[in-house]
Design a protein around this motif. Structure first.
Motif, PDB file in Angstrom:
ATOM      1  N   MET A 159       0.821  -1.202   0.000  1.00 39.86           N
ATOM      2  CA  MET A 159       0.000   0.000   0.000  1.00 39.86           C
ATOM      3  C   MET A 159       0.860   1.259   0.000  1.00 39.86           C
ATOM      4  O   MET A 159       0.588   2.229  -0.729  1.00 39.86           O
ATOM      5  N   VAL A 160       1.930   1.248   0.801  1.00 44.58           N
ATOM      6  CA  VAL A 160       2.846   2.386   0.870  1.00 44.58           C
ATOM      7  C   VAL A 160       3.500   2.636  -0.481  1.00 44.58           C
ATOM      8  O   VAL A 160       3.601   3.791  -0.943  1.00 44.58           O
ATOM      9  N   GLU A 161       3.935   1.579  -1.133  1.00 54.84           N
ATOM     10  CA  GLU A 161       4.627   1.737  -2.414  1.00 54.84           C
ATOM     11  C   GLU A 161       3.679   2.221  -3.500  1.00 54.84           C
ATOM     12  O   GLU A 161       4.082   3.005  -4.379  1.00 54.84           O
ATOM     13  N   TRP A 162       2.439   1.789  -3.467  1.00 54.19           N
ATOM     14  CA  TRP A 162       1.471   2.278  -4.456  1.00 54.19           C
ATOM     15  C   TRP A 162       1.245   3.774  -4.283  1.00 54.19           C
ATOM     16  O   TRP A 162       1.253   4.539  -5.253  1.00 54.19           O
ATOM     17  N   LEU A 163       1.054   4.213  -3.035  1.00 52.49           N
ATOM     18  CA  LEU A 163       0.833   5.634  -2.797  1.00 52.49           C
ATOM     19  C   LEU A 163       2.053   6.442  -3.228  1.00 52.49           C
ATOM     20  O   LEU A 163       1.927   7.523  -3.821  1.00 52.49           O
ATOM     21  N   HIS A 164       3.231   5.928  -2.946  1.00 60.30           N
ATOM     22  CA  HIS A 164       4.463   6.614  -3.350  1.00 60.30           C
ATOM     23  C   HIS A 164       4.568   6.674  -4.877  1.00 60.30           C
ATOM     24  O   HIS A 164       4.899   7.725  -5.443  1.00 60.30           O
ATOM     25  N   TYR A 165       4.288   5.567  -5.542  1.00 60.89           N
ATOM     26  CA  TYR A 165       4.326   5.496  -7.004  1.00 60.89           C
ATOM     27  C   TYR A 165       3.413   6.549  -7.611  1.00 60.89           C
ATOM     28  O   TYR A 165       3.751   7.204  -8.606  1.00 60.89           O
ATOM     29  N   MET A 166       2.246   6.739  -7.016  1.00 58.33           N
ATOM     30  CA  MET A 166       1.267   7.664  -7.568  1.00 58.33           C
ATOM     31  C   MET A 166       1.582   9.117  -7.270  1.00 58.33           C
ATOM     32  O   MET A 166       1.322   9.993  -8.105  1.00 58.33           O
ATOM     33  N   THR A 167       2.130   9.409  -6.094  1.00 54.81           N
ATOM     34  CA  THR A 167       2.142  10.803  -5.638  1.00 54.81           C
ATOM     35  C   THR A 167       3.505  11.471  -5.582  1.00 54.81           C
ATOM     36  O   THR A 167       3.582  12.709  -5.511  1.00 54.81           O
ATOM     37  N   SER A 168       4.585  10.714  -5.603  1.00 61.76           N
ATOM     38  CA  SER A 168       5.894  11.301  -5.306  1.00 61.76           C
ATOM     39  C   SER A 168       6.585  11.893  -6.536  1.00 61.76           C
ATOM     40  O   SER A 168       6.381  11.442  -7.664  1.00 61.76           O
ATOM     41  N   GLU A 169       7.427  12.892  -6.268  1.00 57.84           N
ATOM     42  CA  GLU A 169       8.310  13.466  -7.283  1.00 57.84           C
ATOM     43  C   GLU A 169       9.772  13.145  -6.990  1.00 57.84           C
ATOM     44  O   GLU A 169      10.661  13.546  -7.749  1.00 57.84           O
ATOM     45  N   PRO A 186       3.526  13.402 -10.979  1.00 56.18           N
ATOM     46  CA  PRO A 186       2.705  12.556 -10.102  1.00 56.18           C
ATOM     47  C   PRO A 186       1.227  12.623 -10.478  1.00 56.18           C
ATOM     48  O   PRO A 186       0.755  13.614 -11.056  1.00 56.18           O
ATOM     49  N   PHE A 187       0.500  11.586 -10.139  1.00 57.33           N
ATOM     50  CA  PHE A 187      -0.950  11.612 -10.247  1.00 57.33           C
ATOM     51  C   PHE A 187      -1.507  12.381  -9.051  1.00 57.33           C
ATOM     52  O   PHE A 187      -0.910  12.399  -7.973  1.00 57.33           O
ATOM     53  N   LYS A 188      -2.669  12.987  -9.243  1.00 62.91           N
ATOM     54  CA  LYS A 188      -3.340  13.670  -8.138  1.00 62.91           C
ATOM     55  C   LYS A 188      -4.298  12.691  -7.467  1.00 62.91           C
ATOM     56  O   LYS A 188      -5.320  12.312  -8.037  1.00 62.91           O
ATOM     57  N   VAL A 189      -3.943  12.257  -6.273  1.00 63.58           N
ATOM     58  CA  VAL A 189      -4.801  11.363  -5.500  1.00 63.58           C
ATOM     59  C   VAL A 189      -5.534  12.214  -4.470  1.00 63.58           C
ATOM     60  O   VAL A 189      -4.929  12.733  -3.530  1.00 63.58           O
ATOM     61  N   PHE A 220       2.215   4.474   8.013  1.00 59.81           N
ATOM     62  CA  PHE A 220       3.256   4.469   6.986  1.00 59.81           C
ATOM     63  C   PHE A 220       2.819   5.116   5.674  1.00 59.81           C
ATOM     64  O   PHE A 220       3.604   5.197   4.733  1.00 59.81           O
ATOM     65  N   LEU A 221       1.571   5.544   5.602  1.00 57.69           N
ATOM     66  CA  LEU A 221       1.054   6.129   4.364  1.00 57.69           C
ATOM     67  C   LEU A 221       1.435   7.595   4.301  1.00 57.69           C
ATOM     68  O   LEU A 221       0.854   8.441   4.997  1.00 57.69           O
ATOM     69  N   LYS A 222       2.425   7.896   3.483  1.00 57.37           N
ATOM     70  CA  LYS A 222       2.938   9.260   3.388  1.00 57.37           C
ATOM     71  C   LYS A 222       2.922   9.713   1.930  1.00 57.37           C
ATOM     72  O   LYS A 222       3.060   8.916   1.009  1.00 57.37           O
ATOM     73  N   ALA A 223       2.756  11.017   1.764  1.00 61.63           N
ATOM     74  CA  ALA A 223       2.767  11.630   0.434  1.00 61.63           C
ATOM     75  C   ALA A 223       3.187  13.080   0.597  1.00 61.63           C
ATOM     76  O   ALA A 223       3.102  13.634   1.698  1.00 61.63           O
ATOM     77  N   PRO A 224       3.637  13.724  -0.472  1.00 61.95           N
ATOM     78  CA  PRO A 224       3.985  15.147  -0.381  1.00 61.95           C
ATOM     79  C   PRO A 224       2.796  15.965   0.120  1.00 61.95           C
ATOM     80  O   PRO A 224       1.632  15.650  -0.179  1.00 61.95           O
ATOM     81  N   GLU A 225       3.072  16.991   0.890  1.00 60.46           N
ATOM     82  CA  GLU A 225       2.005  17.800   1.487  1.00 60.46           C
ATOM     83  C   GLU A 225       1.056  18.364   0.439  1.00 60.46           C
ATOM     84  O   GLU A 225      -0.139  18.506   0.691  1.00 60.46           O
ATOM     85  N   ASP A 226       1.585  18.690  -0.740  1.00 60.13           N
ATOM     86  CA  ASP A 226       0.714  19.253  -1.774  1.00 60.13           C
ATOM     87  C   ASP A 226      -0.011  18.182  -2.577  1.00 60.13           C
ATOM     88  O   ASP A 226      -0.747  18.483  -3.513  1.00 60.13           O
ATOM     89  N   ASN A 227       0.195  16.924  -2.232  1.00 58.37           N
ATOM     90  CA  ASN A 227      -0.507  15.827  -2.909  1.00 58.37           C
ATOM     91  C   ASN A 227      -0.908  14.766  -1.901  1.00 58.37           C
ATOM     92  O   ASN A 227      -0.908  13.579  -2.194  1.00 58.37           O
ATOM     93  N   LEU A 228      -1.224  15.229  -0.702  1.00 58.00           N
ATOM     94  CA  LEU A 228      -1.615  14.317   0.373  1.00 58.00           C
ATOM     95  C   LEU A 228      -3.117  14.070   0.300  1.00 58.00           C
ATOM     96  O   LEU A 228      -3.905  15.009   0.429  1.00 58.00           O
TER      97      LEU A 228
END
Length: 518
Positions: A159-169, A186-189, A220-228
């Motif tokens: 789950m963590v890796e999917w969220l990272h794959y979608m949202t991270s730069e 990144p995708f906008k989730v 453990f679910l983390k994403a950039p603040e502007d794409n959280l």
């Protein structure tokens, strides 16, 4: 999407002839001086699951299809959904979500694994529609995105890796892989759920066990603040309140533990019987009444659950999302039972209107709902048969309510509430909801639930009264591929004199009127 589960419902007399009010008169006051909350546009959200022909054929046909398409998305459905101004898409499930491994749906399509959809029909899932296709589709529609994570058969790492794959730069291996797969940015989730229906198909969990798992995974679910994304916990169904109670007690949101909302599911079943739910068409008059009666129960369940949230979250930071709702009938004869394909009639449009009115009344907490489902499954907006497409009465109900997206709720009061009776049971014969739209005009939505008898509605201090009405002499009127225009909205207008308009709301109808700038 949940599977068969016993429900607790109020009783009603199925064999007693109905009694209809005749030409009732009602005055409706719109309290424009007492505006309520904004009606989040996502109250009109949609749900698409890997189920039957909901995605494959319904939305995705592939670039090599003979059906006209744009990058694999069929053009007729795409246009119809753009016209509907779909605000939000939920994907990939439903029950499918807790068996979906996101890596199966990325990379070259010819190299993606073929799996079995064990939840819905045991058909082969070729994973042609995955993460990149979902976001491309949402971007074509201009819709926000709601991704449902795999808690049931997945792991925190997955789950963590999917969220990272979608949202991270960040310049990580996962981000490099996303870029290699054709997506640089990144995708906008917008929303992310930890599991689905964890009380049932998502793992048969108890509320306590799920709450602990939610805290574990979400840490453990983390994403950039502007794409959280906003994080959603899997809640209960029907009359259950223990899920909301447990989650509200055990999860105290903080900088390291986010829970922005709790989900809840409710389906309308006319017969009260999961084994024999009733027909989508060709139903008796008693099932018109019982379907409406059952759908109105959702308000009790919303009130009971939001009262718990009010106690634990008086600042109303936690939303209550009805992310699956709609009618559920017996599947159409000759179709795969696992595909949940059903027709859609005027009754469904009336039910949609009633639900929308309820959601509007509780918009402080109910900031998102997702009707199940968008195409070819249950209470669909659109039905397809290979190259053919037809719009349903529910499509038109949603289209008529477009002005309510992000509008400001306006409370109303009725001078009288005529009732629609069947035996000892009764429901209101009229339902209404009003809002001030972004265009500055006030709109009112009115439902006449009766099979017979128009209702005369008087509106005071309005500038105009014109809009659309959806009705028919036939209670199960529906559109078919052979006759796609059997039922669609008609123009309606009434004279306004000295600020007063008298509206005649036909039996079994949904009406939305623009009343001008009040």
């Amino acid at each position: 999407m949940f599977k068969i589960k016993p429900l607790l419902f109020y009783c009603f007399a199925m064999a007693t002839p109905a009694v209809f009010a005749k030409s009732a008169s009602v005055g409706i006051d719109i309290h424009s001086e007492q505006p309520g909350p904004v009606l989040n546009k996502n109250i009109y959200g949609q749900f698409m699951e890997h189920l039957g022909r909901g995605i494959y054929e319904g939305v995705w046909v592939g670039e090599d299809s003979n059906i006209p398409n744009q990058d694999g998305f069929r053009l007729d459905v795409l246009k119809a959904l753009k016209d509907l101004k779909v605000p939000l898409l939920r994907w990939p499930g439903g029950c499918f979500a807790d068996e979906y491994h996101w890596r199966d749906g990325i990379g070259p399509r010819e190299e993606r694994p073929r799996t079995v959809n064990s939840n819905w029909g045991g058909v082969i899932e070729d994973n042609a529609f995955g993460t990149h296709e979902f976001f491309a589709f949402a971007e074509l529609l201009g819709a926000e995105t709601y991704v449902n994570g795999n808690l049931g058969t997945g792991s925190p790492r997955e789950m963590v890796e999917w969220l990272h794959y979608m949202t991270s730069e960040a310049d990580t291996t996962l981000v490099r892989e996303r870029k290699k797969n054709g997506r640089d940015k990144p995708f906008k989730v917008d929303y992310f759920a930890v599991g689905n229906e964890s009380w049932g198909c998502g793992g048969n969990m108890t509320p306590d066990y799920y709450a602990d798992l939610y805290k574990h995974y979400s840490a453990f679910l983390k994403a950039p603040e502007d794409n959280l994304p906003k994080f959603i916990a899997s809640g209960g169904t029907n009359d259950q309140t223990d899920w909301t109670q447990t989650l509200a007690e055990k999860i105290k949101p903080s900088w390291s533990l986010r829970m922005n909302a709790i989900s809840h599911h409710y389906y309308t079943i006319p017969t009260n019987n999961w084994e024999t739910k009733g027909s989508a068409t060709d139903f008796p008059k008693e099932e018109w009444f019982s379907a409406l009666q059952q759908t109105l129960l959702i308000e009790d369940y919303i009130v009971e659950n939001t009262a718990i949230l009010d106690e634990h979250d008086p600042e109303k930071k936690i939303g209550f999302y009805i992310d699956e709702w709609g009618t559920w009938y017996d599947v159409d004869k000759g179709t795969n039972p696992g595909f949940l394909y059903q027709q859609n009639s005027l009754r469904d449009a009336i039910i949609a209107g009633l639900n929308i009115h309820i959601f509007n009344r509780h918009a402080e907490r109910v900031q998102m709902t997702n009707i199940a489902q968008m195409v070819n499954v249950l209470q669909a907006m659109i039905l397809t048969d290979k190259e053919k497409m037809v719009l349903t009465p529910t499509y038109y109900a949603f289209q008529m309510h477009i002005p309510f997206q992000d509008a400001t709720y306006l409370p109303i009061s009725l001078s009288a509430t005529p009732v629609y009776k069947q035996g000892d049971a009764s429901i209101p014969a009229i339902s209404a909801s009003a809002a001030k739209a972004l265009d500055g005009n006030t709109y009112i939505s009115i439902v006449n639930t009766q099979l017979e008898g128009a209702i005369e509605v008087t509106l005071e201090q309005v500038k105009q009264a014109r809009g659309k009405v959806l009705s028919s002499d036939i209670m199960d009127e529906h559109n078919t591929f052979e006759q796609p225009d059997n039922i669609q909205p008609s123009d309606y207008s009434a004279n306004v004199k000295n600020g007063k308009a008298v509206i005649l709301v036909p039996a079994k109808s949904l009406m939305v009127l623009n009343l001008g700038q009040l």
